[in-house]
Design a protein around this motif. Sequence first.
Motif, short mmCIF file in Angstrom:
data_model
loop_
_atom_site.label_atom_id
_atom_site.label_comp_id
_atom_site.label_asym_id
_atom_site.label_seq_id
_atom_site.Cartn_x
_atom_site.Cartn_y
_atom_site.Cartn_z
N LEU A 27 0.84 -1.20 0.00
CA LEU A 27 0.00 0.00 0.00
C LEU A 27 0.87 1.25 0.00
CD1 LEU A 27 -2.91 1.21 0.31
CD2 LEU A 27 -2.55 1.10 2.78
N ASP A 28 2.02 1.19 0.65
CA ASP A 28 2.93 2.33 0.75
C ASP A 28 3.50 2.77 -0.61
OD1 ASP A 28 3.08 0.27 2.84
OD2 ASP A 28 4.26 1.70 3.98
N THR A 191 6.50 -2.19 10.67
CA THR A 191 5.64 -3.09 11.43
C THR A 191 5.80 -4.52 10.94
OG1 THR A 191 3.80 -2.66 9.92
CG2 THR A 191 3.93 -1.30 11.89
N ASN A 192 5.53 -5.44 11.82
CA ASN A 192 5.60 -6.86 11.49
C ASN A 192 4.22 -7.34 11.05
OD1 ASN A 192 6.36 -9.54 11.25
ND2 ASN A 192 6.17 -9.97 13.44
N GLN A 193 4.02 -7.45 9.74
CA GLN A 193 2.74 -7.89 9.23
C GLN A 193 2.95 -8.73 7.98
OE1 GLN A 193 1.00 -3.96 8.79
NE2 GLN A 193 1.40 -3.92 6.59
N THR A 194 1.90 -9.41 7.55
CA THR A 194 2.00 -10.32 6.42
C THR A 194 1.96 -9.55 5.10
OG1 THR A 194 -0.40 -10.62 6.23
CG2 THR A 194 0.79 -12.07 7.77
N GLU A 197 -1.47 -8.30 4.45
CA GLU A 197 -1.79 -7.08 5.20
C GLU A 197 -1.09 -5.86 4.61
OE1 GLU A 197 -2.73 -8.36 9.75
OE2 GLU A 197 -0.69 -8.75 9.04
N ASP A 198 0.05 -6.07 3.95
CA ASP A 198 0.76 -4.96 3.31
C ASP A 198 -0.09 -4.24 2.28
OD1 ASP A 198 3.09 -5.33 4.73
OD2 ASP A 198 4.15 -6.39 3.13
N LYS A 199 -1.09 -4.93 1.75
CA LYS A 199 -1.93 -4.35 0.70
C LYS A 199 -3.02 -3.44 1.26
CE LYS A 199 -1.25 -8.42 -2.25
NZ LYS A 199 -0.28 -7.78 -3.15
N ASN A 283 -10.37 -10.74 9.38
CA ASN A 283 -9.78 -11.15 8.10
C ASN A 283 -8.28 -10.85 8.07
OD1 ASN A 283 -12.23 -12.01 7.16
ND2 ASN A 283 -12.61 -10.24 5.85
N LEU A 284 -7.52 -11.79 7.53
CA LEU A 284 -6.06 -11.74 7.38
C LEU A 284 -5.32 -12.01 8.69
CD1 LEU A 284 -5.48 -8.74 4.93
CD2 LEU A 284 -6.02 -11.12 4.41
#
Length: 309
Positions: A27-28, A191-194, A197-199, A283-284
């Motif tokens: 998303l960034d 951040t620590n995310q999948t 989730e990055d999307k 979700n996710l």
Amino acid sequence: MKTIGILLVMLVGVACSSEPTITKDMLDGGTLFDPSIYKPENYLVSKAIPNPTPEQARKPVLIACHGYTATTFEWDELRTWAAGRTDLLLSQVLLGGHGRSYDEFKKSTWHDWQAAITDEYARLEKAGYQNISLLGSSTSGALLMELVASGYFANRTAPRTILLVDPIVIPSDKTLSLVKVFGPMLGYVETNQTAAEDKVYYRFRPQETLQELQNLLTVVRKDLEKGIRLPPGCSLKVYKSSKDPSADPVSAVLIYKGISTADGQPVTVELIDSDLHVYTRLNLRSNVTATDRANQTATFTDITVRVLR
């Protein structure tokens, strides 16, 4: 001392690079955008029904607002859960500066985040909608409380109810209070995310926006200390995860002590047996339990009941 030590270790690791490495799959990256930007009529009642009939104008409208670094995705499950209902309308607001690119997010202020909420509220009010409620998760909870404290609703149609899911007043991570000192050296926090989730969530948190978050929370804490009165006819309920890793549960205590109805009555606070932040978004997430599902359904049901009163 331990916290400062951890921060110093972080500084050694990232101080040499003030800008993150972002891919087009995040998303960034300026390639993926929140879908409400492309089709606002699918998310905002003011865009979907700009000229309501008298019957539509009387129908309850719920403005749902997401948290810091998030997007409209945070309330997609509420929309799915409520699909097919004809007794209420849902607006999913994308906070200013969010859902676009890292650079736009980096430049945004908390006033920009909040402006998206007031823009939708003003459009609905101008169109003639008479029954508007507000739902905020995490940082949007603070944004909504600041709106009340600042007198935004003084000369407007007051919201029927304000509902806050895991609102943040005191962060669970106390290092946020040090961001003004160390932020410029850090540049950003990852951040620590999948990858999924990055999307829909920013992976990288610019120190400028962390400072804005800290500024907002400072304002809200001072407002709560002074005391906040809700507009006449408006109620407020807090749904608070009891083991929240992002918003310290003491946030709910401060809200309960600091906000009252127009006639001086206390607001409602419900502690939820959960270790998730914004427990209504499943979700996710990994390892979602039956209790998590039950908590989400119970909260969605209670939100609807309160909006339809």
